[in-house]
Design a protein around this motif. Structure first.
Motif, PDB file in Angstrom:
ATOM      1  N   THR A   1       0.860  -1.177   0.000  1.00 40.53           N
ATOM      2  CA  THR A   1       0.000   0.000   0.000  1.00 40.53           C
ATOM      3  C   THR A   1       0.899   1.230   0.000  1.00 40.53           C
ATOM      4  OG1 THR A   1      -0.087   0.149   2.430  1.00 40.53           O
ATOM      5  CG2 THR A   1      -1.767  -1.203   1.338  1.00 40.53           C
ATOM      6  N   GLY A   2       0.302   2.386  -0.257  1.00 34.74           N
ATOM      7  CA  GLY A   2       1.026   3.639  -0.117  1.00 34.74           C
ATOM      8  C   GLY A   2       1.773   4.101  -1.344  1.00 34.74           C
ATOM      9  N   GLY A   3       1.617   3.410  -2.485  1.00 34.30           N
ATOM     10  CA  GLY A   3       2.319   3.825  -3.693  1.00 34.30           C
ATOM     11  C   GLY A   3       1.424   4.607  -4.628  1.00 34.30           C
ATOM     12  N   ASN A   4       1.725   4.522  -5.917  1.00 39.29           N
ATOM     13  CA  ASN A   4       0.934   5.225  -6.925  1.00 39.29           C
ATOM     14  C   ASN A   4      -0.328   4.484  -7.305  1.00 39.29           C
ATOM     15  OD1 ASN A   4       2.935   7.110  -7.065  1.00 39.29           O
ATOM     16  ND2 ASN A   4       3.928   6.235  -8.859  1.00 39.29           N
ATOM     17  N   GLY A   5      -0.389   3.209  -6.960  1.00 41.68           N
ATOM     18  CA  GLY A   5      -1.491   2.377  -7.417  1.00 41.68           C
ATOM     19  C   GLY A   5      -1.146   1.594  -8.659  1.00 41.68           C
ATOM     20  N   ASN A   6       0.027   1.856  -9.238  1.00 36.96           N
ATOM     21  CA  ASN A   6       0.441   1.110 -10.424  1.00 36.96           C
ATOM     22  C   ASN A   6       1.577   0.133 -10.119  1.00 36.96           C
ATOM     23  OD1 ASN A   6       2.545   2.886 -10.079  1.00 36.96           O
ATOM     24  ND2 ASN A   6       2.665   3.527 -12.216  1.00 36.96           N
TER      25      ASN A   6
ATOM     26  N   LYS B   1       6.219  -2.254 -11.993  1.00 38.38           N
ATOM     27  CA  LYS B   1       4.955  -1.572 -12.241  1.00 38.38           C
ATOM     28  C   LYS B   1       4.094  -2.364 -13.204  1.00 38.38           C
ATOM     29  CE  LYS B   1       6.947   2.934 -11.294  1.00 38.38           C
ATOM     30  NZ  LYS B   1       8.121   2.337 -10.623  1.00 38.38           N
ATOM     31  N   LYS B   2       2.814  -2.083 -13.172  1.00 37.37           N
ATOM     32  CA  LYS B   2       1.884  -2.710 -14.102  1.00 37.37           C
ATOM     33  C   LYS B   2       0.967  -1.639 -14.670  1.00 37.37           C
ATOM     34  CE  LYS B   2      -1.570  -3.986 -10.590  1.00 37.37           C
ATOM     35  NZ  LYS B   2      -2.358  -5.085  -9.996  1.00 37.37           N
ATOM     36  N   VAL B   3       0.679  -1.761 -15.954  1.00 39.73           N
ATOM     37  CA  VAL B   3      -0.240  -0.846 -16.619  1.00 39.73           C
ATOM     38  C   VAL B   3      -1.296  -1.696 -17.310  1.00 39.73           C
ATOM     39  CG1 VAL B   3      -0.489   0.983 -18.337  1.00 39.73           C
ATOM     40  CG2 VAL B   3       1.623   0.803 -17.017  1.00 39.73           C
ATOM     41  N   GLU B   4      -2.555  -1.489 -16.962  1.00 41.79           N
ATOM     42  CA  GLU B   4      -3.645  -2.243 -17.577  1.00 41.79           C
ATOM     43  C   GLU B   4      -4.134  -1.496 -18.822  1.00 41.79           C
ATOM     44  OE1 GLU B   4      -6.687  -3.161 -14.784  1.00 41.79           O
ATOM     45  OE2 GLU B   4      -5.412  -4.527 -13.627  1.00 41.79           O
ATOM     46  N   LEU B   5      -4.185  -2.211 -19.936  1.00 38.05           N
ATOM     47  CA  LEU B   5      -4.505  -1.614 -21.226  1.00 38.05           C
ATOM     48  C   LEU B   5      -5.489  -2.481 -21.993  1.00 38.05           C
ATOM     49  CD1 LEU B   5      -0.792  -0.941 -22.239  1.00 38.05           C
ATOM     50  CD2 LEU B   5      -2.391   0.808 -21.443  1.00 38.05           C
ATOM     51  N   ASP B   6      -6.286  -1.843 -22.823  1.00 38.12           N
ATOM     52  CA  ASP B   6      -7.144  -2.565 -23.765  1.00 38.12           C
ATOM     53  C   ASP B   6      -6.462  -2.587 -25.131  1.00 38.12           C
ATOM     54  OD1 ASP B   6      -9.023  -2.809 -21.760  1.00 38.12           O
ATOM     55  OD2 ASP B   6     -10.201  -1.075 -22.416  1.00 38.12           O
ATOM     56  N   MET B   7      -6.649  -3.694 -25.856  1.00 35.83           N
ATOM     57  CA  MET B   7      -6.097  -3.769 -27.198  1.00 35.83           C
ATOM     58  C   MET B   7      -6.871  -2.840 -28.135  1.00 35.83           C
ATOM     59  SD  MET B   7      -3.624  -5.857 -26.756  1.00 35.83           S
ATOM     60  CE  MET B   7      -3.124  -6.093 -28.474  1.00 35.83           C
TER      61      MET B   7
ATOM     62  N   THR C   1       2.659   2.826 -21.703  1.00 34.83           N
ATOM     63  CA  THR C   1       3.926   2.197 -21.334  1.00 34.83           C
ATOM     64  C   THR C   1       5.091   3.123 -21.622  1.00 34.83           C
ATOM     65  OG1 THR C   1       3.919   1.120 -23.507  1.00 34.83           O
ATOM     66  CG2 THR C   1       3.143  -0.171 -21.630  1.00 34.83           C
ATOM     67  N   CYS C   2       4.843   4.414 -21.620  1.00 33.20           N
ATOM     68  CA  CYS C   2       5.894   5.370 -21.954  1.00 33.20           C
ATOM     69  C   CYS C   2       7.025   5.339 -20.946  1.00 33.20           C
ATOM     70  CB  CYS C   2       5.320   6.784 -22.044  1.00 33.20           C
ATOM     71  SG  CYS C   2       4.412   7.316 -20.588  1.00 33.20           S
ATOM     72  N   GLN C   3       6.765   4.943 -19.734  1.00 30.62           N
ATOM     73  CA  GLN C   3       7.822   4.789 -18.753  1.00 30.62           C
ATOM     74  C   GLN C   3       8.087   3.321 -18.471  1.00 30.62           C
ATOM     75  OE1 GLN C   3       7.709   7.186 -15.252  1.00 30.62           O
ATOM     76  NE2 GLN C   3       7.184   9.042 -16.348  1.00 30.62           N
ATOM     77  N   GLY C   4       7.672   2.457 -19.399  1.00 31.29           N
ATOM     78  CA  GLY C   4       8.019   1.049 -19.312  1.00 31.29           C
ATOM     79  C   GLY C   4       9.375   0.846 -19.943  1.00 31.29           C
ATOM     80  N   ASP C   5       9.650  -0.365 -20.381  1.00 34.40           N
ATOM     81  CA  ASP C   5      10.976  -0.665 -20.882  1.00 34.40           C
ATOM     82  C   ASP C   5      10.909  -1.490 -22.150  1.00 34.40           C
ATOM     83  OD1 ASP C   5      11.144  -1.095 -17.574  1.00 34.40           O
ATOM     84  OD2 ASP C   5      12.527   0.327 -18.473  1.00 34.40           O
ATOM     85  N   GLY C   6      11.913  -1.287 -23.031  1.00 30.76           N
ATOM     86  CA  GLY C   6      11.963  -2.036 -24.268  1.00 30.76           C
ATOM     87  C   GLY C   6      11.953  -3.535 -24.030  1.00 30.76           C
ATOM     88  N   GLY C   7      11.163  -4.254 -24.833  1.00 28.02           N
ATOM     89  CA  GLY C   7      11.093  -5.700 -24.723  1.00 28.02           C
ATOM     90  C   GLY C   7      10.158  -6.205 -23.660  1.00 28.02           C
ATOM     91  N   ALA C   8       9.532  -5.302 -22.899  1.00 27.19           N
ATOM     92  CA  ALA C   8       8.657  -5.729 -21.806  1.00 27.19           C
ATOM     93  C   ALA C   8       7.404  -6.405 -22.341  1.00 27.19           C
ATOM     94  CB  ALA C   8       8.270  -4.528 -20.946  1.00 27.19           C
ATOM     95  N   PRO C   9       6.881  -7.405 -21.630  1.00 26.02           N
ATOM     96  CA  PRO C   9       5.723  -8.142 -22.126  1.00 26.02           C
ATOM     97  C   PRO C   9       4.407  -7.405 -21.965  1.00 26.02           C
ATOM     98  CG  PRO C   9       6.365  -8.975 -19.971  1.00 26.02           C
ATOM     99  CD  PRO C   9       7.411  -7.965 -20.366  1.00 26.02           C
ATOM    100  N   LEU C  10       3.548  -7.577 -22.968  1.00 21.65           N
ATOM    101  CA  LEU C  10       2.140  -7.214 -22.894  1.00 21.65           C
ATOM    102  C   LEU C  10       1.373  -8.525 -22.899  1.00 21.65           C
ATOM    103  CD1 LEU C  10      -0.224  -5.105 -23.117  1.00 21.65           C
ATOM    104  CD2 LEU C  10      -0.072  -5.447 -25.596  1.00 21.65           C
TER     105      LEU C  10
END
Length: 403
Positions: free
Chosen positions: A149-154, A297-303, A339-348
């Motif tokens: 708890t206590g973070g950004n929620g992501n 971190k995790k980002v939930e996205l729709d295709m 995913t602009c602050q994600g990383d190259g090659g990261a899985p979706l």
């Protein structure tokens, strides 16, 4: 991905659309675009902006009642922060860990200040039992041992996505990107990440979560990459066919926090899938050297359907003659979620059953950050047959990632 950095790749795409020769893209620029942009200071402080002092040895503080306490890993004390009645049963379902930091707090996410902590009993993690391991693609939605708890929620929970792999430069230990585990001895990542390395110069870390600490009960595992195979038709200027396989020098030991993801079927489509998840650490300095608390971190996205994505990209600076290549898929386009602050090659990864996922894409490129333009990912299903063939030449079974 920041707009200034994107100017470099946009020029290449415009050249493609107009039929002109492509301009040369400096490899160092690719690191900036498809790696991690530097953290910026904003009015709303984010977790990665919080500078902390790494814990050295044991820190002595006072609890809320004024009693002396010691900063130790969470599993050395119970939920009431007492260590004198600790039992192994309290390790799982420990409770919540607040990942906010202050001057009077323990300075690692998995530490708590406990009275009389049991520092002699380390409660080693049990050896994995192959009969009890989950099949491919199962997440741990509530995390393992505790919830944060206590973070950004992501922030991802500890062990929530056991297939996410951190990629490190084997020579200096610096963080270079993200991969995804498809076999105990094989990691997949973007070709634009792998192409900068040769055998023996890249290593993987499985089971990583908070790069600031190594005090989780379930430990991370590292392996050296002994062979790198990049798609023969990968185009570094346009990032078409952006996929590579990394063969490890020895298998990882699968466990609750380290497991493989499911692979999509050959040419499988994910045009309308929702609630997909992309992961990354969003940082180019790994571990305590950076003095930042960086939790996966995790980002939930729709295709986004291919034709719709292509039409939206035409409305950007890419221009009306741009055509999205078939080796890409798109996701996102929701303000503030990218995913602009994600990383190259990261899985979706997209859900195929409750708490179960299949690999859909690998972070490739995008325009802007957190706006209404979808991000672009390598289309993994396009390469399923090629992956199977390579696995067989290595003598590896493909059943482990098949649904």
């Amino acid at each position: 991905m920041e707009e200034l950095n994107m100017l470099f790749i946009i020029s290449s795409f415009l050249a493609l659309a107009a039929g002109y020769p492509q301009a040369t893209v400096d490899p160092s620029v690719l690191v900036e675009i498809f790696g991690t942009p530097p953290t910026t200071t904003t009015g709303n402080q984010k977790l990665e902006d919080i500078t902390i002092k790494p814990t050295e040895g044991t820190t002595y503080l006072q609890d809320s009642n004024g009693n002396a306490c010691k900063c130790v890993p969470y599993y050395l004390c119970d939920k009431d922060l007492n260590g004198n009645q600790i039992s192994n049963a309290s390790v799982t379902g420990w409770g919540q860990l607040d990942i906010r930091f202050g001057e009077d707090d323990c300075q690692e996410s998995v530490e708590r200040c406990c009275t009389d902590p049991d520092t002699t009993n380390k409660y080693p993690a049990p050896k994995p039992d192959p009969k009890q391991l989950k099949a491919c693609g199962y997440s741990n939605p509530n995390g393992l041992d505790f919830q944060v708890t206590g973070g950004n929620g992501n922030e991802a929970q500890f062990g929530e996505f056991p297939w996410v792999i951190a990629l490190l430069d084997a020579l200096n230990g610096s963080y270079v990107g993200v991969g995804v585990l498809i076999h105990p001895q094989v990691v997949m990542t973007g070709a634009h990440i792998a192409k900068a390395f040769g055998p023996g110069t890249l290593k993987v870390r499985a089971g990583e979560w908070d790069t600031q600490t190594n005090k989780e009960r379930l430990e991370a595992q590292e392996r050296l990459v002994s062979e790198i195979v990049i798609r023969h038709d990968f185009q570094p200027k346009s990032l078409r066919n952006d996929l590579a396989l990394l063969r490890l020098d020895r298998p990882l030991e699968l466990a609750d926090h380290i497991n493989v993801i499911c692979m999509p079927g050959d040419q499988q489509e994910f045009e309308t899938n929702r609630n997909c998840v992309a992961n990354g650490w969003g940082k180019n300095v790994f571990g305590k050297k950076g003095h930042y608390a960086v939790i996966l971190k995790k980002v939930e996205l729709d295709m986004v359907p291919f034709d719709s994505c292509n039409a939206q990209l035409k409305q950007t600076r890419l221009g009306k003659f741009f055509n999205l290549h078939k080796s890409f898929v798109c996701a996102g386009g929701q303000p503030g979620k990218d995913t602009c602050q994600g990383d190259g090659g990261a899985p979706l990864a997209c859900p195929i059953a409750p708490d179960r996922y299949t690999l859909t894409g690998l972070v490739a490129w995008g325009i802007g950050c957190g706006d209404q333009i979808p991000a672009v990912y390598a289309r993994v299903s396009l390469f399923r047959r090629w992956v199977d063939e390579k696995m067989m030449t290595w003598g590896f079974d493909t059943k482990g990632y098949s649904v």
